[in-house]
Scaffold this motif. Structure first.
Motif, PDB file in Angstrom:
ATOM      1  N   GLU A  34       0.851  -1.195   0.000  1.00 14.29           N
ATOM      2  CA  GLU A  34       0.000   0.000   0.000  1.00 14.29           C
ATOM      3  C   GLU A  34       0.885   1.243   0.000  1.00 14.29           C
ATOM      4  O   GLU A  34       2.043   1.198   0.430  1.00 14.29           O
ATOM      5  N   VAL A  35       0.328   2.347  -0.476  1.00 12.30           N
ATOM      6  CA  VAL A  35       1.084   3.593  -0.597  1.00 12.30           C
ATOM      7  C   VAL A  35       0.450   4.662   0.289  1.00 12.30           C
ATOM      8  O   VAL A  35      -0.769   4.858   0.272  1.00 12.30           O
ATOM      9  N   LEU A  36       1.299   5.341   1.057  1.00  9.67           N
ATOM     10  CA  LEU A  36       0.856   6.456   1.888  1.00  9.67           C
ATOM     11  C   LEU A  36       1.145   7.744   1.132  1.00  9.67           C
ATOM     12  O   LEU A  36       2.286   8.005   0.743  1.00  9.67           O
ATOM     13  N   ASP A  37       0.100   8.542   0.906  1.00  6.38           N
ATOM     14  CA  ASP A  37       0.210   9.819   0.211  1.00  6.38           C
ATOM     15  C   ASP A  37       0.151  10.907   1.280  1.00  6.38           C
ATOM     16  O   ASP A  37      -0.911  11.189   1.829  1.00  6.38           O
ATOM     17  N   LEU A  38       1.297  11.475   1.607  1.00  8.81           N
ATOM     18  CA  LEU A  38       1.399  12.479   2.672  1.00  8.81           C
ATOM     19  C   LEU A  38       1.370  13.887   2.104  1.00  8.81           C
ATOM     20  O   LEU A  38       2.025  14.168   1.103  1.00  8.81           O
ATOM     21  N   THR A  39       0.645  14.761   2.773  1.00  2.00           N
ATOM     22  CA  THR A  39       0.659  16.185   2.456  1.00  2.00           C
ATOM     23  C   THR A  39       1.123  16.904   3.717  1.00  2.00           C
ATOM     24  O   THR A  39       0.576  16.683   4.797  1.00  2.00           O
ATOM     25  N   LEU A  40       2.150  17.744   3.592  1.00  2.00           N
ATOM     26  CA  LEU A  40       2.617  18.494   4.749  1.00  2.00           C
ATOM     27  C   LEU A  40       3.143  19.854   4.324  1.00  2.00           C
ATOM     28  O   LEU A  40       3.424  20.082   3.154  1.00  2.00           O
ATOM     29  N   ASP A  41       3.238  20.742   5.322  1.00  5.72           N
ATOM     30  CA  ASP A  41       3.710  22.102   5.032  1.00  5.72           C
ATOM     31  C   ASP A  41       4.929  22.469   5.885  1.00  5.72           C
ATOM     32  O   ASP A  41       5.322  23.626   5.924  1.00  5.72           O
ATOM     33  N   ASP A  42       5.526  21.488   6.532  1.00  2.33           N
ATOM     34  CA  ASP A  42       6.706  21.715   7.360  1.00  2.33           C
ATOM     35  C   ASP A  42       7.958  21.349   6.545  1.00  2.33           C
ATOM     36  O   ASP A  42       8.177  20.181   6.243  1.00  2.33           O
ATOM     37  N   PRO A  43       8.765  22.353   6.161  1.00  4.35           N
ATOM     38  CA  PRO A  43       9.946  22.063   5.334  1.00  4.35           C
ATOM     39  C   PRO A  43      10.906  21.064   5.986  1.00  4.35           C
ATOM     40  O   PRO A  43      11.491  20.228   5.312  1.00  4.35           O
ATOM     41  N   ARG A  44      11.043  21.140   7.302  1.00  2.00           N
ATOM     42  CA  ARG A  44      11.941  20.207   7.989  1.00  2.00           C
ATOM     43  C   ARG A  44      11.411  18.780   7.859  1.00  2.00           C
ATOM     44  O   ARG A  44      12.172  17.849   7.608  1.00  2.00           O
ATOM     45  N   GLY A  45      10.127  18.607   8.023  1.00  2.00           N
ATOM     46  CA  GLY A  45       9.525  17.281   7.868  1.00  2.00           C
ATOM     47  C   GLY A  45       9.699  16.764   6.449  1.00  2.00           C
ATOM     48  O   GLY A  45      10.027  15.600   6.236  1.00  2.00           O
ATOM     49  N   ALA A  46       9.498  17.647   5.478  1.00  2.00           N
ATOM     50  CA  ALA A  46       9.629  17.254   4.072  1.00  2.00           C
ATOM     51  C   ALA A  46      11.062  16.824   3.765  1.00  2.00           C
ATOM     52  O   ALA A  46      11.290  15.932   2.950  1.00  2.00           O
ATOM     53  N   ARG A  47      12.016  17.429   4.460  1.00  2.00           N
ATOM     54  CA  ARG A  47      13.427  17.088   4.260  1.00  2.00           C
ATOM     55  C   ARG A  47      13.785  15.795   5.002  1.00  2.00           C
ATOM     56  O   ARG A  47      14.521  14.955   4.486  1.00  2.00           O
ATOM     57  N   ASP A  48      13.272  15.621   6.218  1.00  2.00           N
ATOM     58  CA  ASP A  48      13.691  14.520   7.082  1.00  2.00           C
ATOM     59  C   ASP A  48      12.902  13.222   6.901  1.00  2.00           C
ATOM     60  O   ASP A  48      13.446  12.136   7.093  1.00  2.00           O
ATOM     61  N   ILE A  49      11.627  13.316   6.560  1.00  2.00           N
ATOM     62  CA  ILE A  49      10.782  12.122   6.492  1.00  2.00           C
ATOM     63  C   ILE A  49      11.265  11.103   5.452  1.00  2.00           C
ATOM     64  O   ILE A  49      11.304   9.915   5.761  1.00  2.00           O
ATOM     65  N   PRO A  50      11.651  11.513   4.242  1.00  2.00           N
ATOM     66  CA  PRO A  50      12.101  10.480   3.286  1.00  2.00           C
ATOM     67  C   PRO A  50      13.251   9.628   3.820  1.00  2.00           C
ATOM     68  O   PRO A  50      13.228   8.403   3.692  1.00  2.00           O
ATOM     69  N   GLY A  51      14.235  10.246   4.441  1.00  4.56           N
ATOM     70  CA  GLY A  51      15.360   9.490   4.990  1.00  4.56           C
ATOM     71  C   GLY A  51      14.934   8.590   6.138  1.00  4.56           C
ATOM     72  O   GLY A  51      15.379   7.440   6.241  1.00  4.56           O
ATOM     73  N   ALA A  52      14.061   9.101   6.991  1.00  6.59           N
ATOM     74  CA  ALA A  52      13.566   8.298   8.119  1.00  6.59           C
ATOM     75  C   ALA A  52      12.760   7.111   7.604  1.00  6.59           C
ATOM     76  O   ALA A  52      12.884   5.997   8.115  1.00  6.59           O
ATOM     77  N   ALA A  53      11.944   7.342   6.586  1.00  5.29           N
ATOM     78  CA  ALA A  53      11.125   6.261   6.020  1.00  5.29           C
ATOM     79  C   ALA A  53      12.016   5.178   5.409  1.00  5.29           C
ATOM     80  O   ALA A  53      11.793   3.984   5.637  1.00  5.29           O
ATOM     81  N   GLU A  54      13.035   5.587   4.662  1.00  3.35           N
ATOM     82  CA  GLU A  54      13.937   4.606   4.048  1.00  3.35           C
ATOM     83  C   GLU A  54      14.729   3.847   5.105  1.00  3.35           C
ATOM     84  O   GLU A  54      14.971   2.650   4.965  1.00  3.35           O
ATOM     85  N   ALA A  55      15.101   4.533   6.187  1.00  2.00           N
ATOM     86  CA  ALA A  55      15.825   3.866   7.279  1.00  2.00           C
ATOM     87  C   ALA A  55      14.961   2.786   7.932  1.00  2.00           C
ATOM     88  O   ALA A  55      15.483   1.809   8.461  1.00  2.00           O
TER      89      ALA A  55
END
Length: 76
Positions: A34-55
């Motif tokens: 399944e795919v999670l489609d995230l919408t956010l407006d926090d630049p730090r989250g947008a920068r950090d979440i991809p790396g955290a998700a891959e980890a």
């Protein structure tokens, strides 16, 4: 082959690291593929979440930004 289900989660107004915590809880509830489609407006989250998700072993399919709103697609 069945199309991948998409789960949408709007985290606008939620700051890092709480936005990742909420996304992670949702990902853990989803079925593999399944795919999670995230919408956010926090630049730090947008920068950090991809790396955290891959980890955590998730696959980041897409990361886009437009007018201060970020969209991430993460496969469970």
């Amino acid at each position: 082959m069945k199309a991948r289900e998409t789960v949408r989660l709007d985290l606008r107004g939620v700051k890092c690291p709480l936005n990742w915590a909420r996304a992670k809880v949702r990902l853990e509830q989803m079925a593999r593929g399944e795919v999670l489609d995230l919408t956010l407006d926090d630049p730090r989250g947008a920068r950090d979440i991809p790396g955290a998700a891959e980890a955590e072993g998730y696959l980041v399919l897409e990361a886009t930004a437009r007018d201060g709103v970020f969209h991430l697609r993460i496969e469970r």
